[in-house]
Design an enzyme around this catalytic site. Structure first.
Site, mmCIF file in Angstrom:
data_model
loop_
_atom_site.group_PDB
_atom_site.id
_atom_site.type_symbol
_atom_site.label_atom_id
_atom_site.label_comp_id
_atom_site.label_asym_id
_atom_site.label_seq_id
_atom_site.Cartn_x
_atom_site.Cartn_y
_atom_site.Cartn_z
ATOM 1 N N LYS A 1 8.723 -11.044 -8.421
ATOM 2 C CA LYS A 1 9.459 -9.954 -7.792
ATOM 3 C C LYS A 1 8.647 -9.315 -6.672
ATOM 4 O O LYS A 1 7.429 -9.180 -6.764
ATOM 5 C CB LYS A 1 9.782 -8.882 -8.824
ATOM 6 N N LYS B 1 4.998 2.293 -0.095
ATOM 7 C CA LYS B 1 5.777 1.120 -0.489
ATOM 8 C C LYS B 1 7.144 1.201 0.189
ATOM 9 O O LYS B 1 8.164 1.492 -0.449
ATOM 10 C CB LYS B 1 5.902 1.123 -2.027
ATOM 11 N N GLU C 1 2.154 4.620 -3.727
ATOM 12 C CA GLU C 1 3.596 4.469 -3.911
ATOM 13 C C GLU C 1 4.371 4.928 -2.661
ATOM 14 O O GLU C 1 5.387 4.348 -2.308
ATOM 15 C CB GLU C 1 4.017 5.253 -5.161
ATOM 16 N N PHE D 1 -12.787 -7.317 -11.324
ATOM 17 C CA PHE D 1 -12.405 -6.209 -10.437
ATOM 18 C C PHE D 1 -12.261 -4.896 -11.217
ATOM 19 O O PHE D 1 -12.393 -3.818 -10.658
ATOM 20 C CB PHE D 1 -11.073 -6.496 -9.737
ATOM 21 N N THR E 1 -6.125 -6.710 -8.157
ATOM 22 C CA THR E 1 -7.429 -6.064 -8.379
ATOM 23 C C THR E 1 -7.327 -4.903 -9.348
ATOM 24 O O THR E 1 -8.326 -4.239 -9.625
ATOM 25 C CB THR E 1 -7.990 -5.518 -7.052
#
Lengths: 412, 412
Positions: free
Chosen positions: B187, B120, B117, B214, B174
């Protein structure tokens, strides 16, 4: 944005962690699939957009409600706006802009943006994001307003398209380039890593308000800058517009489209070029179709402009590109010598260059290759076929570019 | 990108030049308008998108052509691909990915991305832009490929939407979160300035290839993370899915959806949740409609997640949000105590939290205000109305939030 609790701390970013992978070695074992293969969902949808491009002289007149209302629903209006203003525009019109919003009882947050090609960067967008966060924008009721030229319009457009994944904005172009080109379409963008408009989006404004009275305070170089895009429309799709430019261009330039005795002609030139631009853009807003006559003058110019930065304005680079392609068209017999001379004469009479020393056949060839990649592997180069008509070609060679350079250098 | 001439120098950026304007003083004089006012062009157009979401077990099987072909035209295929791979995925599957492309005679440029995170960010997007520039992407024939979880998918999606104003990309999720949520919609986004997904876009992939195999190498915390979004779909629109989770959830989690004796159930859970998600998304891809049942669990969670960073995964924050709204629904008589207990029990049985100490009524109220701004001035908060159905409310109060916090803290 967190109210009483104060802003959240910024996320911690670890240093650069991208790396390029090592070559393959061996394979991992794989478990058996648990789901019947082949199940496919086709997701289809259509997004409609619609926006008004409005000629609106006197947009800052206190009695003119257009700007105060643009992009809002009168039933549930907000009395706040986030307004980004070009710094040169702010010096000339800042007080009138503030008075306008005050008169309409709108609390404005005015951010002054120093517009120049060098500021057309993602960093500029992020600076504006910070201001927007502080403003606590209500994104559905408080359209951003961009008052300025093409650079500002592109930067605020990208901001609006990224901010919360999409925020409405109003364009108020203040330059001729903005009025006839950058302010009309839905493209946004910033330069990156030496490449013109490398990052951007398609994001329509909710309203574009075109006020030609801003031209009165525009310096003549920027009038010429916009005339380059008007000339482009003339050359590829409107011979009558070319004749108007040939006859009245220099005078329109000198009087900034405001001479009372030329009001009809100046109106006609503006309306024809806006109309021509919209006719070309509307069927192809997202550029799915790669053969675009409005790309005329935009094959070599991105490289010329970035290479000569900050020396050339966008329209000046476009004018040089158009001069190059004019010579190619002449060498191919698509234009007569007279037509060719007319084009170069009109270009110069509008205060535009037809040559810059960064132009060299090698650079132009690189630029053509780059554009070819952008246009899906074919040159799709619009060339004039006479005046007011364009044909696409895919086979322009180094020798032709070298020939065009020789012709133009000699003429310069 | 400039071939033999080498890259252009980056544009020079002057230091921060935004400033906030001074208050109004006096007005500038204005010239008379030269153009008849009122001329308006209405620009209207519609953009259609269509993409396949395909369950494709064994996507890395050398004999499976799906990934090699995804997003390309077989007649004019390119043998190059720019592939962004999550670093954890690269460790487990990197060799198989490289072998796959080698087998299909595709020259891959593999970039390994450390997904979490905290990564990002817009900086991550810009790092990838640099790699793409170096790759000299042919944007119409060489779709980007994103192999990884939700963060990677969001970052590469934003990259693809901005790069040259729009570049096609293929999603290969995955993680379970990617399979049932992040990999399906259109999005994209990055966090900014402490705000979740503050910058982003709507940009559909050309193809999403969902391979549940996966999951076999996914740690159980990330299985739980994805189960949160499956649970969300169950709670707001699919009671049968909730019953499946109640009956088989823990075992599906333990066996990572791969137990042969549960292959029917695991297939049904995946298909129902993907189907439910697509049914909700498709009519509202650009989120023009602000009342979205798929926003369930996403009112308080952005703030909880960002505040607790890096402690909570997205799905964990969503689970806490759902626990809070479950308590509110119970307090309003929209759910029975038994239903409420079932929801909390199932949440916990899936390995998900129902509480985190950052939760406090004040923080949740701030978060609700922020979400309200995002949802155009109304809370539009989906609450469960029984299990498998949602109702929107606009009047959740501080007292209700405080009550829910008390209930949950006690139960934790």
């Amino acid at each position: 944005m967190m109210g009483a609790s104060g802003p959240l701390p910024p996320p911690r970013v670890t240093p650069t962690q991208l790396r390029v992978a090592a070559p393959p070695t061996a394979a991992v074992t794989r478990p058996a699939p648990a789901v019947t293969p082949g199940r496919t969902w086709e997701v289809s949808a259509s997004q409609s957009i619609s926006y008004a491009v409005q000629l609106c002289p006197g947009v800052l007149e206190p009695t003119n409600p257009a700007l105060a209302r643009a992009g809002t629903d009168p039933d549930r209006d907000s009395r706040r706006r986030f307004v980004v203003i070009d710094d040169a525009v702010d010096e000339l019109y800042g007080n009138r802009i503030r008075s306008y919003f005050a008169k309409h009882e709108i609390e404005g947050r005015f951010v002054i943006f120093d517009s120049c090609e060098e500021r057309k960067t993602i960093d500029s967008v992020l600076e504006l994001v910070e201001c927007l966060d502080a403003f606590e924008l209500d994104r559905r009721r408080e359209p951003l307003i961009a008052i300025g030229g093409g650079v500002l319009s592109d930067v605020v457009g990208l901001l609006a398209s990224m901010y919360r994944r999409s925020t409405p904005y109003v364009r108020v172009p203040t330059t001729l380039m903005g009025l006839v080109d950058a302010g009309i379409g839905i493209k946004t963008g910033v330069n990156h890593d030496g490449h013109k408009n490398r990052l951007g989006s398609y994001h329509a404004p909710v309203h574009a308000l075109l006020d030609p009275t801003f031209l009165n305070t525009l310096d003549s170089r920027h009038i010429s800058n916009g005339l380059a895009e008007i000339l482009k429309i003339a050359l590829v799709c409107d011979r009558q517009l070319f004749e108007l430019l040939m006859r009245h261009g220099p005078e329109l330039r000198r009087t900034r489209f405001a001479a009372p005795e030329l009001s009809e002609e100046s109106g006609e030139v503006l309306v024809r070029s806006i109309q021509g631009m919209i006719e070309q853009l509307q069927p192809n807003l997202w550029e799915g179709q790669l053969e675009r006559v409005v790309d005329y003058g935009h094959t070599f110019s991105p490289t010329i402009e970035m290479r000569a930065l900050p020396e050339l304005l966008h329209g000046e680079a476009v004018a040089i590109d158009m001069a190059i392609t004019t010579m190619i068209a002449w060498r191919r017999g698509m234009m007569t010598r007279d037509e060719c001379d007319d084009v170069l004469d009109v270009t110069r009479s509008l205060g535009l260059p037809t040559w810059h020393d960064v132009c060299a056949p090698g650079l132009l060839m690189d630029s053509l290759r780059e554009t070819t990649r952008h246009r899906d592997g074919l040159q799709r180069l619009p060339l004039q076929n006479g005046i007011g008509r364009a044909t696409f070609v895919n086979d322009v060679s180094y020798a032709e570019l070298a020939g065009a350079c020789t012709d133009l250098r000699r003429a310069a």
